[in-house]
Every structure is written in structure tokens, then in C-alpha cells.
Design an enzyme around this catalytic site. Structure first.
Site: not given
Length: 432
Positions: A287, A330, A336, A345, A366
Site C-alpha cells: 500500500h 501507523h 491527522e 472508509y 491508529h
């Protein structure tokens, strides 16, 4: 005020030296400030950057208007201020909100602002403040923001933004940017409106560099639209509100401040349709970093470090082989703030709905919730299209402090951490 149903016209491009006139010959030829401007207009300069900035960075527009902006009485501080003006103590905890409730009483765009978080006072040439707006009536006054450039992200309801340089009509899945100091009025086309705002206190937003992507891709310059000149010659009393160092001040005018008959320059409002974003992704494995989804960026003096990035997660094909396809777990140097315009999402199976928001601060861990994680690990990796979705992120290099009002609203989810609680260890040292 009555909405003018005349179809709106636009000019195409990003960062262009635009020009427009609502009356033939209203723009002076060959100079900016003639002794006598056409039609008895006044010449006025709106500077968006310092005079001595590099030519490639300079933002300014010449306005030819009926009445100079300087003609106004003293501003008085308004009794009613923006909700959320008081910031709370910084928190490392992950935060998520349900959609904020639409107002029951008549509320225009200004009265419906709620500051969610910020990382700098308005007197610093850097940082960002993040708001949500909730409205159910059109403005009958005009407004300008001396503290920053405004990036509007509608989530519910169409808006008509009547600015000094002309009118923009935006709907959910479109965005609009209004330069610092430009006067405008927000008219509602659908009765109710809700959305998000990033107030950029730093360098003006621009397109990101494409690097090895090449000369095409992401948000293409030709898809940005700037209005054409459109003026109001009204002598009715009108309130002009400005935001100055975080507070609202107002004065009463005897005319409309949206009286610019002609203009030229590159310090302009514009809109962009997010559905035209040329999404880049992997066609092999893994990704890529979410920076490939950047629409606009405000840089800092540190190369590659953004004051704010505006990033979207649009409809796209997922084809990576042997890959955990959702956004990975992450811990980020950046901060963010996310919102959702429509759909779902792909990293959150529930709890994050259109009109909602979340905040993950610097180094706050997160990633996909437990349900999304389990599904991704067990998925049959056929080509899969994520459709009917549009999430976005305001990402900033400075820590965001939530406002006290944002932490006290009933929309705050007190159980957000629970979405990761059922993640279990599947480690087995005997089996690779």
C-alpha cells in the site's frame, strides 16, 4: 438576499494570471492604476503575499471597484463569537466524533461555525485551524478572514459563494478555496448545510510536486475553476464581519462590498471537483504512502514538510497481490484530522460516518479497526473496487489542540478506543 439564478461561468486553471470584466472595457489597458479608471471605478490591490516574494510565489490581484474598501466606519467586537474559540490542553488520545447536529434555530454560516482544533494563533504565519460549519439560512451579511486562507469541504447541501471576484457554486464532492482577506457571502441552495473548513495560516495552498509520477496525475490544473467578474451595485445597509486574531469584528456599510466590476491577478478564489482527481495506486504489491492522494499542500520552509496537506481517499481499484490492502497500522510524525463526505472508509467498518470526524495526533497509534483487519487478512485478493466513498484528511506538521467545545459536544465518541480492543495476538513461533 435573493439568489440570482443566472448560470455561473468560470475560468479554468491553477495559479494563472486571470482577468475578467463585467462591463466591456472596465479593465485598464497596459497599467494597473490609471489616473482615471474606466467607468469612474477605483483601483485597489489585494496582496496575498509580501511584495518581495519570489515571482513564482507572489499572489496579488488588482480590483476595480465602485467603492474603495477603505470606506468603512470603525469595527466593533461582536458579542457573539465563534464557538470553540477556547482551546483545551493537548491530548495524545485518539478522538472521533459523530456528525454534529444541524441547528434548530435560524443559523447562518458564521453563526454555525465550530472550531474543532488548531495548532497556532492567528498572528503567526504558519499553522492551521479546523472548523465544522452548520447552517440553515443564507447570510445577509458579508465576511472576510484576516487570519488565513479558507478551504471549504461541503458534506451536506450546496453553497453559493458570492465573492468580490465573482460567484462559485459548490456541492458535496467539490471543494472551494477563498484567499485570506477576500470578502464573501455564503448562500444556501438546499436549506441546510454542513461541512468542514481548514483555515490555513501559512503559505497559500498550491498543487503538490509530482516527482517521478511525471507531468500528469493527481489534481490536474485545468480542472480548477475561478469565477468571472460579477458585481453588486447596492446602496442598502449591510454588516461586514471580519475575523481578526481569532475574534469577530463588524461594521455597518452603506453599500455592498461585492462591488468589483473588473479584476486581474492570481490571488483568486477557486473550486475543484474531487471526482476529477486522477488517483494513483499500486499495480503490484503493498500500500503506497497516502501522500499519493494529496490534492493541495501548504509548504513550510523545510523541504517536504507540509504546514498542511489536503488528502482524499476517493473511489479506486484495489489490486495489490499478497498485500494487506487497508491503510496500514501507523504511528505518524504528522497530525491527522479526518472527515467523511460520503460512503464508508475502508479502514473503519463502523463508527466513522458521513459528517463525522476523527483526530489522530503525533505518534498516536491508529489503523484499521478489528473488524476491518480480520476481513482484510482473510480476504480473497481479487481486484476490488472501493466505490461511492470520499474520505479526506487535513494533515499538519504541528500538533493540533482540540477546542473545549469539541471535547464537550455530545457528538464526541467516548468509546473510540474500543474499536481496536478486540485485536488479538495471532503470533505462533512454531508456524511461519
Amino acid at each position: 438576499m435573493n439568489l440570482d439564478s443566472t448560470a455561473l461561468a468560470y475560468q479554468s486553471g491553477f495559479g494563472n494570471e486571470f482577468s475578467s470584466e463585467a462591463l466591456p472595457g472596465a479593465l485598464p489597458v497596459g497599467q494597473n492604476s490609471p489616473q482615471k479608471a474606466p467607468y469612474g471605478l477605483y483601483a485597489e490591490l489585494l496582496s496575498g503575499t509580501a511584495f518581495t516574494m519570489a515571482r513564482s510565489e507572489a499572489r496579488r490581484t488588482w480590483l476595480y471597484r465602485i467603492t474603495p474598501s477603505a470606506k468603512h466606519p470603525p469595527f466593533r467586537r461582536l458579542e457573539r463569537q465563534i464557538a470553540g474559540a477556547e482551546l483545551d490542553a493537548p491530548t495524545p488520545n485518539r478522538l472521533r466524533w459523530d456528525p454534529l447536529a444541524l441547528p434548530e434555530q435560524p443559523t447562518d454560516f458564521l453563526d454555525g461555525l465550530l472550531r474543532m482544533a488548531a495548532n497556532a494563533p492567528g498572528d503567526k504565519p504558519a499553522g492551521v485551524s479546523i472548523y465544522q460549519y452548520l447552517a440553515n439560512r443564507s447570510m445577509e451579511r458579508c465576511f472576510y478572514d484576516a487570519d488565513g486562507e479558507l478551504l471549504l469541504v461541503p458534506q451536506l447541501g450546496r453553497l453559493r459563494l458570492c465573492t468580490e471576484l465573482g460567484a462559485l457554486q459548490v456541492e458535496p464532492l467539490e471543494i472551494a478555496v477563498i484567499p485570506r482577506g477576500m470578502k464573501f457571502r455564503v448562500e444556501l441552495l438546499d436549506g441546510e448545510a454542513r461541512g468542514y473548513i481548514a483555515e490555513n495560516h501559512g503559505a497559500p495552498l498550491r498543487l503538490p510536486d509530482l516527482g517521478p509520477i511525471g507531468s500528469n496525475g493527481l489534481a490536474n490544473p485545468r480542472d480548477f475553476l475561478t469565477p468571472v467578474a460579477r458585481y453588486e451595485d447596492s446602496r442598502q445597509p449591510l454588516q461586514l464581519v471580519q475575523k481578526y486574531l481569532g475574534e469577530l469584528w463588524a461594521c455597518e456599510l452603506d453599500h455592498s462590498p461585492l462591488d468589483v466590476v473588473a479584476w486581474h491577478g492570481n490571488n483568486v478564489p477557486y473550486k475543484y471537483d474531487l471526482r476529477r482527481f486522477n488517483t494513483i495506486g499500486t499495480v503490484s504489491f503493498d500500500h503506497p504512502d497516502p501522500s499519493i492522494f494529496t490534492v493541495l499542500t501548504s509548504p513550510t520552509s523545510v523541504p517536504g514538510l507540509a504546514n498542511i496537506d489536503f488528502v482524499i481517499f476517493p473511489p479506486r481499484w484495489m489490486v495489490a497481490e499478497n498485500t494487506f490492502r487497508p491503510p496500514w497500522f501507523h504511528r505518524n510524525l504528522m497530525n491527522e484530522f479526518m472527515g467523511l463526505i460520503q460512503g464508508a472508509y475502508d479502514a473503519k467498518a463502523g463508527g466513522f460516518v458521513p459528517g463525522g470526524a476523527s483526530l489522530h495526533s503525533c505518534m498516536s497509534a491508529h489503523g484499521p479497526d478489528a473488524e476491518s483487519c480480520d476481513k482484510a487478512i482473510a480476504a480473497d485478493l481479487k481486484p476490488h473496487r472501493i466505490d461511492q466513498t470520499m474520505a479526506f484528511m487535513f494533515e499538519t506538521s504541528q500538533v493540533l489542540r482540540p477546542s473545549r467545545a469539541a471535547l464537550e459536544t455530545p457528538a464526541l465518541q467516548n468509546d473510540y478506543d474500543a474499536c481496536w480492543a478486540s485485536l488479538v495476538s495471532t503470533f505462533n513461533p512454531q508456524r511461519r
